[in-house]
Motif scaffolding. Structure first.
Motif, PDB file in Angstrom:
ATOM      1  N   PHE B 187       0.874  -1.178   0.000  1.00 51.91           N
ATOM      2  CA  PHE B 187       0.000   0.000   0.000  1.00 51.91           C
ATOM      3  C   PHE B 187       0.908   1.223   0.000  1.00 51.91           C
ATOM      4  CE2 PHE B 187      -2.871   3.083   2.270  1.00 51.91           C
ATOM      5  CZ  PHE B 187      -3.847   3.146   1.273  1.00 51.91           C
ATOM      6  N   ILE B 188       0.797   2.029  -1.050  1.00 50.41           N
ATOM      7  CA  ILE B 188       1.636   3.232  -1.158  1.00 50.41           C
ATOM      8  C   ILE B 188       0.728   4.454  -1.118  1.00 50.41           C
ATOM      9  CG2 ILE B 188       3.350   4.463  -2.536  1.00 50.41           C
ATOM     10  CD1 ILE B 188       4.258   1.846  -3.711  1.00 50.41           C
ATOM     11  N   THR B 189       1.022   5.370  -0.198  1.00 45.37           N
ATOM     12  CA  THR B 189       0.081   6.458   0.077  1.00 45.37           C
ATOM     13  C   THR B 189       0.830   7.708   0.530  1.00 45.37           C
ATOM     14  OG1 THR B 189      -1.947   6.951   1.313  1.00 45.37           O
ATOM     15  CG2 THR B 189      -0.227   5.746   2.492  1.00 45.37           C
ATOM     16  N   LEU B 205      -4.977  -2.842   5.662  1.00 43.75           N
ATOM     17  CA  LEU B 205      -4.407  -3.698   6.713  1.00 43.75           C
ATOM     18  C   LEU B 205      -5.381  -4.798   7.128  1.00 43.75           C
ATOM     19  CD1 LEU B 205      -2.626  -0.994   8.946  1.00 43.75           C
ATOM     20  CD2 LEU B 205      -1.525  -2.703   7.466  1.00 43.75           C
ATOM     21  N   ASP B 206      -6.673  -4.456   7.233  1.00 44.74           N
ATOM     22  CA  ASP B 206      -7.683  -5.452   7.608  1.00 44.74           C
ATOM     23  C   ASP B 206      -7.725  -6.588   6.589  1.00 44.74           C
ATOM     24  OD1 ASP B 206      -8.273  -3.842   9.730  1.00 44.74           O
ATOM     25  OD2 ASP B 206     -10.225  -3.157   8.981  1.00 44.74           O
ATOM     26  N   LEU B 213      -1.653 -12.433   4.988  1.00 45.48           N
ATOM     27  CA  LEU B 213      -0.535 -12.003   4.144  1.00 45.48           C
ATOM     28  C   LEU B 213       0.366 -11.048   4.929  1.00 45.48           C
ATOM     29  CD1 LEU B 213      -2.434 -11.330   0.782  1.00 45.48           C
ATOM     30  CD2 LEU B 213      -1.046 -13.333   1.381  1.00 45.48           C
ATOM     31  N   GLU B 214       1.516 -10.775   4.355  1.00 42.54           N
ATOM     32  CA  GLU B 214       2.459  -9.834   4.946  1.00 42.54           C
ATOM     33  C   GLU B 214       2.101  -8.439   4.445  1.00 42.54           C
ATOM     34  OE1 GLU B 214       7.367  -9.299   4.842  1.00 42.54           O
ATOM     35  OE2 GLU B 214       6.371 -10.919   3.736  1.00 42.54           O
ATOM     36  N   HIS B 215       2.222  -7.406   5.308  1.00 42.71           N
ATOM     37  CA  HIS B 215       1.904  -6.062   4.822  1.00 42.71           C
ATOM     38  C   HIS B 215       3.173  -5.281   4.470  1.00 42.71           C
ATOM     39  CE1 HIS B 215       3.063  -3.969   8.534  1.00 42.71           C
ATOM     40  NE2 HIS B 215       2.564  -5.007   9.156  1.00 42.71           N
ATOM     41  N   PHE B 216       3.061  -4.436   3.455  1.00 44.66           N
ATOM     42  CA  PHE B 216       4.151  -3.553   2.999  1.00 44.66           C
ATOM     43  C   PHE B 216       3.547  -2.164   2.815  1.00 44.66           C
ATOM     44  CE2 PHE B 216       4.842  -7.800   1.359  1.00 44.66           C
ATOM     45  CZ  PHE B 216       6.189  -8.050   1.587  1.00 44.66           C
ATOM     46  N   VAL B 217       3.941  -1.222   3.651  1.00 40.42           N
ATOM     47  CA  VAL B 217       3.355   0.113   3.547  1.00 40.42           C
ATOM     48  C   VAL B 217       4.442   1.156   3.300  1.00 40.42           C
ATOM     49  CG1 VAL B 217       2.085   1.937   4.784  1.00 40.42           C
ATOM     50  CG2 VAL B 217       1.383  -0.470   5.021  1.00 40.42           C
ATOM     51  N   ALA B 218       4.230   2.002   2.303  1.00 42.17           N
ATOM     52  CA  ALA B 218       5.150   3.130   2.070  1.00 42.17           C
ATOM     53  C   ALA B 218       4.350   4.416   2.139  1.00 42.17           C
ATOM     54  CB  ALA B 218       5.812   2.999   0.711  1.00 42.17           C
ATOM     55  N   GLU B 219       4.840   5.375   2.924  1.00 39.65           N
ATOM     56  CA  GLU B 219       4.179   6.679   3.000  1.00 39.65           C
ATOM     57  C   GLU B 219       5.122   7.726   2.433  1.00 39.65           C
ATOM     58  OE1 GLU B 219       0.984   6.393   6.512  1.00 39.65           O
ATOM     59  OE2 GLU B 219       3.009   6.929   7.191  1.00 39.65           O
ATOM     60  N   GLN B 242      10.228  -8.284  -4.256  1.00 38.81           N
ATOM     61  CA  GLN B 242       9.329  -9.417  -4.054  1.00 38.81           C
ATOM     62  C   GLN B 242       7.861  -9.055  -4.270  1.00 38.81           C
ATOM     63  OE1 GLN B 242      10.658  -7.437  -1.705  1.00 38.81           O
ATOM     64  NE2 GLN B 242      10.079  -8.054   0.377  1.00 38.81           N
ATOM     65  N   LEU B 243       7.533  -7.755  -4.338  1.00 35.75           N
ATOM     66  CA  LEU B 243       6.123  -7.343  -4.467  1.00 35.75           C
ATOM     67  C   LEU B 243       5.523  -7.855  -5.774  1.00 35.75           C
ATOM     68  CD1 LEU B 243       6.325  -3.608  -3.290  1.00 35.75           C
ATOM     69  CD2 LEU B 243       5.471  -5.583  -1.982  1.00 35.75           C
ATOM     70  N   ASP B 244       4.256  -8.271  -5.720  1.00 32.04           N
ATOM     71  CA  ASP B 244       3.577  -8.645  -6.971  1.00 32.04           C
ATOM     72  C   ASP B 244       2.317  -7.802  -7.216  1.00 32.04           C
ATOM     73  OD1 ASP B 244       1.931  -9.789  -5.066  1.00 32.04           O
ATOM     74  OD2 ASP B 244       2.233 -11.867  -5.725  1.00 32.04           O
ATOM     75  N   ALA B 245       1.990  -6.910  -6.267  1.00 33.87           N
ATOM     76  CA  ALA B 245       0.823  -6.036  -6.465  1.00 33.87           C
ATOM     77  C   ALA B 245       0.960  -4.797  -5.581  1.00 33.87           C
ATOM     78  CB  ALA B 245      -0.468  -6.776  -6.124  1.00 33.87           C
ATOM     79  N   VAL B 246       0.295  -3.720  -6.008  1.00 27.71           N
ATOM     80  CA  VAL B 246       0.333  -2.505  -5.205  1.00 27.71           C
ATOM     81  C   VAL B 246      -1.021  -1.788  -5.275  1.00 27.71           C
ATOM     82  CG1 VAL B 246       1.357  -1.178  -7.118  1.00 27.71           C
ATOM     83  CG2 VAL B 246       1.558  -0.311  -4.799  1.00 27.71           C
ATOM     84  N   VAL B 247      -1.444  -1.243  -4.129  1.00 29.59           N
ATOM     85  CA  VAL B 247      -2.641  -0.390  -4.067  1.00 29.59           C
ATOM     86  C   VAL B 247      -2.154   1.028  -3.760  1.00 29.59           C
ATOM     87  CG1 VAL B 247      -4.828   0.064  -2.872  1.00 29.59           C
ATOM     88  CG2 VAL B 247      -4.049  -2.310  -3.211  1.00 29.59           C
ATOM     89  N   PHE B 248      -2.532   1.992  -4.615  1.00 29.06           N
ATOM     90  CA  PHE B 248      -2.144   3.387  -4.387  1.00 29.06           C
ATOM     91  C   PHE B 248      -3.278   4.117  -3.663  1.00 29.06           C
ATOM     92  CE2 PHE B 248       0.486   2.419  -8.230  1.00 29.06           C
ATOM     93  CZ  PHE B 248       1.732   2.595  -7.638  1.00 29.06           C
TER      94      PHE B 248
END
Lengths: 341, 341
Positions: B187-189, B205-206, B213-219, B242-248
């Motif tokens: 999740f990139i925000t 996150l929910d 799954l494992e969470h990956f957050v970039a702010e 290793q990321l295979d998807a991203v939510v902006f």
């Protein structure tokens, strides 16, 4: 509710005359020979209690509102939204705020709004004008209210204006397509008799003639609904399968044109090369990225606000007008790459 | 210069009292028992000579200006520009005009502008609020000035507001990616502590937790310069191969994220699946088209202006507040297609 302090309240609290308070707050202390000590006393008190003069009453006295009217065709169009943002920033830095409206290029709505703004003592006007408002602009100027036009101008109104060199923009773009080997180049644009759109068409026609090519022009009607724009472009492309390139006349036509191309399954640039007027994210992020005639948004906004501020602060006379034509910039990307024949 | 006629001019021309003219123009003829004949005479004359009451003076008398302040984060953001356009249309149809500003989410600038608008007798406020302006809003409400918030709300201010169900939006999007076989979803925000951004993060996150799954957050920090946003996203993607998807988290982060993906030469969705909050042309026209959590812009604008108009015309009490949460809509496109493993 925090009651606003009046000049009378300040005078009573400090036990001095209302006239003195008024002179001090209006910056006339020196002229009226009021002592430095009294000025300091009032200024200090005013800072302590947070007195703010009633701007509306002040504006009735002075005829000034520190407001600039910004009239664009459509605030949701990225070109106008970006310009509006930059103008707003510069206006705010210079103590002005913006009141705005979208004209929809509707003459009656624009006249109506100018009347309302004038009643509200707006100090200056920045307008991307529809046709037929020459009289309203002359009337503003006669009332000593500065007007700066942008994006297009009115041939029978002598005003400041700032525009992009529209003719040179489409000329250069069409010429590059011809040099890159494209032979059947269309121009797709909005049906709009205004000078900026006529110039874009003329630039295309001139380049076509210079290169001894055949011209293909489609004019679609403006609509708030994108499908009403995409559909006629799709029909036109279907009816002209010989085309190998297209120049779109505005960002809005360009975005709808790309939707039509997507729906037709055409490959850019192999099946159809593409260039559009106005640059924005859609063109930059498209696959392949789309060549665009970028309008120099920052320069336009700066020149517009400079012209207006110079008139508002009296640096230039209201009838001393300046016309600024800024070259566009061709952002070359792969959608117009040389034709593989 | 056409001089505006005053009430005194009208009275003199018709040889009647100024008081009568004033009563007639203010619609008090019946109440003041003025004859129908005299009313007709004044109305006819006023129509002939084109008298218009000075709105500014009227506004000082009535305290009304028929103006609504619209305070958005940034008018050049397509989400805010589209909402502003729709609100402007509805306001205009109802006899109101809009005065607007971009707050940049800056608390001091916003407080400053509210003060200016209040001095100008603005009738109502539509605000996408930054943090820390609760007191200013309460003060407006105490002065009987209606306030409608949108896009986000303030926890310690009881106001009308209209928001999208942000948490459900990112939850649904992340969940769909998990169901489509993606295991390393980031999740990139924007780094922003406000409720709308916290909710979007929480929804992600929910869903991550539910799917074990494992969470990956970039702010990333907000900037007016796109490169300052694109660069940290590019670095983050480089450091997490290793990321295979991203939510902006927003349209702006999404557009910059797509530029980073373009620069890295990653294939969507094979190398990286993509979903973004907010839908607009960029996502629809991208190759492949990008799945987006669309905010219901038309519904938001309608609800906002309805709430405000109901308060302005007295249909609802100023302290009787309503909170409206509208579901977003997942526009599913090929950027999030099921993973080929």
């Amino acid at each position: 509710m925090k009651k606003r302090l009046s000049i009378a309240d300040i005078a009573e609290a400090l036990n001095i005359s209302k006239t003195s308070v008024s002179f001090i707050l209006n910056g006339q202390a020196e002229e009226k020979r009021i002592s430095k000590k009294l000025v300091d006393k009032v200024v200090q008190y005013v800072e302590e209690v947070g007195y703010k003069p009633n701007l509306l009453a002040k504006s009735l006295r002075t005829g000034k509102s520190n407001t600039i009217a910004l009239m664009v065709e459509d605030i949701s169009n990225p070109f106008f939204a970006s310009i509006a943002r930059l103008i707003e920033d510069r206006a705010y830095q210079n103590g002005y705020r913006i009141t705005y409206c979208s004209t929809d290029n509707d003459t009656a709505k624009t006249k109506d709004m100018i009347g309302i703004f004038q009643d509200r003592h707006v100090d200056g006007y920045i307008i991307a004008p529809p046709e037929g408002i020459e009289d309203d602009i002359l009337s503003l100027q006669k009332n000593n209210l500065p007007v700066v036009l942008f994006d297009r101008y009115l041939q029978h109104a002598d005003t400041d204006y700032v525009i992009t060199d529209n003719k040179a923009g489409t000329h250069q773009a069409t010429n590059m397509l011809a040099k890159n080997g494209y032979k059947k180049i269309a121009f797709i644009t909005f049906a709009n008799p205004q000078v900026q759109m006529r110039d874009r068409l003329q630039g295309y026609l001139d380049a076509i003639k210079q290169n001894n090519l055949e011209h293909f022009v489609a004019e679609v009607l403006f609509s708030r609904n994108d499908q009403d724009i995409t559909k006629p472009i799709l029909d036109f492309l279907n009816q002209h399968k010989q085309l190998d390139a297209v120049v779109f006349g505005t960002n809005h036509v360009g975005a709808c044109g790309l939707k039509a191309i997507q729906q037709l399954g055409l490959k850019v640039p192999d099946d159809l090369a593409v260039i559009s007027f106005d640059d924005y994210d859609v063109f930059q992020l498209h696959s392949p990225p789309v060549t665009a005639i970028a309008q120099p948004i920052q320069q336009i906004a700066n020149q517009v606000i400079n012209l207006l501020l110079n008139k508002l602060n009296g640096a230039t006379d209201i009838l001393q007008t300046q016309q600024i034509v800024i070259p566009g910039q061709l952002h070359i990307r792969s959608s117009s790459a040389a034709k593989i024949s």
